[in-house]
Design a protein around this motif. Structure first.
Motif, mmCIF file in Angstrom:
data_model
loop_
_atom_site.group_PDB
_atom_site.id
_atom_site.type_symbol
_atom_site.label_atom_id
_atom_site.label_comp_id
_atom_site.label_asym_id
_atom_site.label_seq_id
_atom_site.Cartn_x
_atom_site.Cartn_y
_atom_site.Cartn_z
ATOM 1 N N GLU A 116 0.834 -1.202 0.000
ATOM 2 C CA GLU A 116 0.000 0.000 0.000
ATOM 3 C C GLU A 116 0.870 1.254 0.000
ATOM 4 O OE1 GLU A 116 -2.787 2.993 0.257
ATOM 5 O OE2 GLU A 116 -2.993 0.965 -0.502
ATOM 6 N N TRP A 154 0.686 3.953 -2.979
ATOM 7 C CA TRP A 154 0.306 5.329 -2.672
ATOM 8 C C TRP A 154 1.409 6.296 -3.104
ATOM 9 C CZ3 TRP A 154 2.355 9.173 0.411
ATOM 10 C CH2 TRP A 154 1.546 10.289 0.591
ATOM 11 N N ARG A 169 1.435 6.648 -6.885
ATOM 12 C CA ARG A 169 0.259 7.401 -7.354
ATOM 13 C C ARG A 169 0.418 8.885 -7.079
ATOM 14 N NH1 ARG A 169 -5.827 7.797 -5.341
ATOM 15 N NH2 ARG A 169 -6.661 8.707 -7.235
#
Length: 189
Positions: free
Chosen positions: A167, A171, A174
């Motif tokens: 994750e 993240w 992104r």
């Protein structure tokens, strides 16, 4: 949670030296509790004074004498007490998030680079956790290991570490992409 509980939990896998404990923290425990080697040695000394761990010396022929530590019955009882106590909610305290929060007001070049660096570290950690998980379960598939494996606590915490790092990587990539794209759009105006 105090460092003492993380040390006691790490020693459940068997007798370890301070050096081995530091390595175990580096690899498996660091995904939920960070400690420097000096902190671990100091904590081992405290735990031994309190009777929660027992140490013994091992004389080695070609190396210096080392001390091995194991959890005592009192240490196991302390872990039992700790496991029964209510847990506090976790929280994030991360300087990179503060930098991203300020991204509208500061230059983003350095922030993007730091996000990409963090993503690379997270990618390396996902590979490390994947290898650790494979080593722990041996020939068993994951579901079989989770149902019948001897000690699943370390496995379950590594699963959490793996999910966290995936994750984190996703993240960071992104957000770096969003910031880069916004910079491009702003330059076109």
């Amino acid at each position: 949670m105090a460092l003492r509980h993380a040390v006691l939990a790490a020693l459940l896998d068997g007798e370890r030296s301070g050096y081995q404990l530091a390595k175990a923290f580096d690899v498996g425990v660091a995904n939920f509790w960070h400690a420097l080697p000096q902190q671990l040695y100091a904590e081992l000394a405290k735990l031994e004074q309190e009777g929660l761990v027992a140490g013994r010396e091992v004389v080695q022929e070609t190396r210096p004498t080392k001390r091995l530590f194991r959890v005592t019955d009192a240490g196991a009882a302390e872990l039992e007490r700790f496991a029964g106590a209510a847990s506090k909610p976790s929280f994030i305290r991360d300087d990179l998030l503060v930098k991203v929060r300020a991204a509208d007001q500061v230059g983003t070049t350095a922030v993007i680079a730091q996000l990409e660096e963090r993503a690379a570290v997270a990618t390396a950690k996902t590979e490390l956790f994947g290898e650790l998980l494979r080593q722990m379960r041996g020939e068993a598939d994951e579901e079989e290991f989770l149902l019948r494996g001897e000690r699943i606590g370390p496995y379950l915490t590594c699963l959490r570490g793996l999910a966290f790092e995936r994750e984190n990587r996703d993240w960071c990539l992104r957000v770096a992409g969003i910031l880069r794209e916004r910079r491009t759009v702003a330059a076109e105006r």
